[in-house]
Design a protein around this motif. Structure first.
Motif, PDB file in Angstrom:
ATOM      1  N   ASP A  82       0.830  -1.201   0.000  1.00  0.00           N
ATOM      2  CA  ASP A  82       0.000   0.000   0.000  1.00  0.00           C
ATOM      3  C   ASP A  82       0.865   1.251   0.000  1.00  0.00           C
ATOM      4  OD1 ASP A  82      -2.825  -1.138   0.390  1.00  0.00           O
ATOM      5  OD2 ASP A  82      -1.688  -2.098   1.989  1.00  0.00           O
ATOM      6  N   VAL A  83       1.986   1.184   0.716  1.00  0.00           N
ATOM      7  CA  VAL A  83       2.898   2.322   0.808  1.00  0.00           C
ATOM      8  C   VAL A  83       4.331   1.801   0.807  1.00  0.00           C
ATOM      9  CG1 VAL A  83       3.560   4.388   2.094  1.00  0.00           C
ATOM     10  CG2 VAL A  83       1.222   3.565   2.236  1.00  0.00           C
ATOM     11  N   VAL A  84       5.206   2.570   0.171  1.00  0.00           N
ATOM     12  CA  VAL A  84       6.644   2.301   0.208  1.00  0.00           C
ATOM     13  C   VAL A  84       7.324   3.445   0.942  1.00  0.00           C
ATOM     14  CG1 VAL A  84       8.760   2.153  -1.167  1.00  0.00           C
ATOM     15  CG2 VAL A  84       6.731   0.887  -1.876  1.00  0.00           C
ATOM     16  N   ILE A  85       8.172   3.127   1.910  1.00  0.00           N
ATOM     17  CA  ILE A  85       9.031   4.122   2.568  1.00  0.00           C
ATOM     18  C   ILE A  85      10.416   3.996   1.964  1.00  0.00           C
ATOM     19  CG2 ILE A  85      10.074   4.885   4.724  1.00  0.00           C
ATOM     20  CD1 ILE A  85       7.720   3.723   6.214  1.00  0.00           C
ATOM     21  N   GLY A  86      10.973   5.116   1.490  1.00  0.00           N
ATOM     22  CA  GLY A  86      12.293   5.080   0.881  1.00  0.00           C
ATOM     23  C   GLY A  86      12.173   5.223  -0.632  1.00  0.00           C
ATOM     24  N   PRO A  87      13.291   5.109  -1.336  1.00  0.00           N
ATOM     25  CA  PRO A  87      14.649   4.873  -0.847  1.00  0.00           C
ATOM     26  C   PRO A  87      15.222   6.068  -0.087  1.00  0.00           C
ATOM     27  CG  PRO A  87      14.421   4.338  -3.197  1.00  0.00           C
ATOM     28  CD  PRO A  87      13.224   5.114  -2.802  1.00  0.00           C
ATOM     29  N   LEU A  88      16.469   5.859   0.381  1.00  0.00           N
ATOM     30  CA  LEU A  88      17.148   6.872   1.184  1.00  0.00           C
ATOM     31  C   LEU A  88      18.232   7.601   0.404  1.00  0.00           C
ATOM     32  CD1 LEU A  88      17.791   8.198   3.978  1.00  0.00           C
ATOM     33  CD2 LEU A  88      19.380   6.297   4.343  1.00  0.00           C
ATOM     34  N   LEU A  89      19.138   6.847  -0.227  1.00  0.00           N
ATOM     35  CA  LEU A  89      20.260   7.465  -0.929  1.00  0.00           C
ATOM     36  C   LEU A  89      19.770   8.134  -2.211  1.00  0.00           C
ATOM     37  CD1 LEU A  89      22.908   4.626  -0.484  1.00  0.00           C
ATOM     38  CD2 LEU A  89      22.395   6.563   1.029  1.00  0.00           C
TER      39      LEU A  89
END
Length: 661
Positions: free
Chosen positions: A319-326
């Motif tokens: 439902d949701v993606v957190i990220g990416p970071l770099l």
């Protein structure tokens, strides 16, 4: 052979005729010594706004045949019509020529307004502002108030723009809600520290507008809470112009109520390689705030290509993606988004996937931290951005790609901190600021942002001193305070009279505050040196600093050296300011030696998962804020979350939170 009169030629002939008449009426039998003639007063004819179907060139023809008084009116009206016809150069030419004539006060105001309007349309906002500042009248016209608001918006002065629009809506009420809607949209776009400054003004209906905004902002994105607050607002403000917006707001609240639940979350972090410690720290923050309501799947972005990661996500259907970071991972992720995508109706349930140890590793490279420091501004280089079928909360700003309609990004830009500090301190009455900044890329960006914001708000330029590393740092500080020049004068005086002169070196007195951009070690060296080099004849200069100066693991001696310095930082790093004291105590118990840098990343992990169920709501109703551990988050129209930091002060042996806004 006849010569066709062009509009420009007609303009010159008209002004030449006017000047001739005025000069002739001033003439006398004897030569006057004054080089500049004094024009006689002209009988004023009121300037009415031209009709929409009037023609600018036709008015120029009339001006050639009219009396001086009437010709001026025609020229003022033609200048206005040229703006409507998008012939801004002609409008400015007329306004410039008219400014040399003895216009009445009302005509002069109209002429300057034409000039400001044309300059605004040409994108010359600072010049337009200069013209508006010359206008003085007790009853500003509708066009003037609207123009003042528009110019201040473009100059990034939203508080001043709102004040102009407030007068516009109050003085010129309309059945069209466009002006009221734009006014409220601008109020909702403000950061908390800007709203605090706005609340200090006593302007018609302002209190009600701010109350309407707060009724939504403090709801924690809860539809029922918003409806209750709106009902109370209606009882409190029964004759407020904002009531006309309630139907639209209520419709958005209803949309919020129908949002789907979040069952599956995927988190893209670097959990191996040289950024492993960074990724694991954010992961630990996410798990600390995890309430067990969703299944969470962690994917290591350092062990496989982004193309393979996207395939995993398409199978997982989160439902949701957190990220990416770099940053390079962010760009790759956005670039691979399909142009057209459909959402699977059956989310794949699964257990928490986390085989990664959460114990911090000993050391982390400085360049790895820099790579996740949100150090580049958001750009729009890819006009055809694809979309995934799930929402995404990026943990960094993209460099090459744009943010899509169902995508969001956390901004940790150091410029945001500098802008907040400059705005807040400028409202405290300081006029002559100095910035002492470390001589590196981030320091320069922060210093320049602070200086630009300061100049915009106060009209004063500030001194920026970039100090180098090592011993030269102290000499740069001494030189910036002009103490070195004072020492030199004392030395020269002693040599001249051959006696030991007792004198104190004097520091410059034109500075009333210093903003320090330095890491904790540099701040510890610079602050005492500022104190030592302030002469006994001058008042102590208040020193303010960025969060880079705060290291919560600093010893008592370091804090003593920084005594009196006021700084900004995330609530998680200010004693007693955390939003969840139980969670904070648990983190301190598990990781008592975690650095300030890692603590900020841990807090970002907490905020990232707590924001997930508020993403759509904050987009629908920009008034909504989220008070997190890294700051108070607010979503802008581009889908970027910006944060407001807290304020604290170094005491003799401790740090305490203070109210600055």
């Amino acid at each position: 052979m006849s010569t066709k009169k062009t509009p420009h030629l007609r303009l010159n002939l008209s002004f030449a005729a006017l000047a001739s008449v005025l000069l002739f009426s001033c003439a006398s039998p004897e030569k006057e010594p004054e080089p500049v003639p004094e024009y006689p007063l002209i009988n004023e004819i009121p300037v009415a706004e031209p009709e929409q179907d009037d023609d600018a060139n036709a008015l120029l023809d009339k001006a050639e045949q009219a009396s001086v008084s009437q010709a001026i009116v025609y020229l003022l009206q033609s200048s206005r019509l040229f703006i409507n016809e998008q012939q801004y150069g002609k409008s400015l030419h007329i306004a410039n020529q008219l400014s040399r004539l003895p216009l009445s006060p009302s005509q002069s105001t109209y002429n300057r307004l034409n000039s400001a309007h044309a300059l605004y349309e040409l994108g010359e906002y600072e010049l337009a502002q200069q013209q508006l500042k010359l206008i003085e009248q007790r009853s500003p016209t509708q066009r003037e108030l609207r123009l003042r608001g528009q110019v201040n918006e473009q100059l990034d002065m939203p508080v001043e723009a709102i004040l102009a629009y407030l007068s516009l809506v109050d003085r010129y009420p309309s059945q069209d809600v466009t002006d009221s809607q734009h006014l409220f949209d601008l109020i909702t776009s403000l950061q908390p520290w800007q709203k605090k400054a706005l609340s200090e003004y006593d302007t018609a209906h302002l209190k009600g507008w701010l109350a309407l905004d707060q009724a939504i902002a403090k709801s924690n994105a809860n539809p029922a809470a918003i409806n209750d607050a709106l009902s109370q607002w209606q009882r409190d403000y029964q004759r407020h112009p904002g009531r006309r917006l309630l139907a639209q707001i209520s419709s958005k609240v209803q949309t919020m109520s129908n949002q789907p639940t979040i069952d599956t979350v995927a988190v893209l972090l670097p959990l191996s390689g040289r950024e492993k410690r960074i990724g694991e720290t954010i992961q630990a923050g996410i798990l600390a705030a995890y309430q067990g309501e969703q299944s969470i799947h962690f994917i290591d972005t350092n062990t496989t290509s982004m193309a393979n990661i996207v395939k995993q996500l398409q199978s997982l259907t989160p439902d949701v993606v957190i990220g990416p970071l770099l940053k390079h991972h962010v760009d790759s992720y956005l670039q691979l988004a399909p142009q057209q995508a459909t959402r699977s109706l059956e989310p794949l349930a699964g257990p928490i996937v986390s085989d990664t140890l959460l114990t911090p590793n000993p050391a982390v490279r400085d360049d790895a931290i820099t790579r996740v420091d949100n150090t580049d501004n958001l750009t729009a280089k890819n006009a055809t951005q694809g979309l995934y079928p799930w929402q995404t909360l990026l943990l960094n700003l993209p460099d090459q790609q744009t943010i899509g309609a169902n995508q969001y990004a956390l901004s940790m830009l150091p410029e945001d901190e500098a802008k907040q500090a400059a705005f807040t301190l400028s409202k405290k009455g300081f006029k002559n600021a100095m910035v002492l900044s470390q001589d590196n890329a981030i320091g320069k960006r922060m210093a320049q942002t602070f200086a630009q914001q300061w100049q915009t708000l106060t009209g004063h330029d500030i001194t920026i001193v970039y100090y180098p590393e090592g011993k030269k740092m102290q000499s740069s500080v001494k030189s910036s305070l002009d103490v070195a020049l004072s020492d030199q004068r004392i030395y020269q005086l002693r040599n001249r009279i051959k006696e030991n002169v007792k004198a104190e070196a004097r520091s410059r007195r034109d500075i009333d505050m210093i903003y320090l951009i330095a890491n904790a070690d540099q701040a510890r060296l610079v602050k005492p040196y500022i104190d030592v080099n302030i002469s006994p004849f001058a008042n102590a200069i208040p020193v303010f600093a960025s969060s880079r100066s705060h290291d919560r693991d600093a010893d008592t001696n370091t804090r003593r050296d920084l005594r009196g310095v006021t700084f900004t930082d995330a609530p998680w790093l200010i004693p007693g300011a955390s939003k969840d004291q139980v969670q904070y105590a648990q983190a301190q118990q598990l990781w008592p030696n975690r650095s300030s840098q890692m603590a900020r990343l841990y807090a970002m992990g907490i905020d990232s998962i707590n924001l997930l169920d508020k993403l759509r709501a904050m987009k629908l109703l920009p008034s909504i804020i989220f008070e997190g551990e890294t700051g108070t988050w607010k979503l802008d129209q581009q889908g970027v979350f910006h944060r407001s930091l807290g304020w604290a002060k170094f005491r003799s042996s401790r740090i305490s939170a203070i109210a600055m806004e």
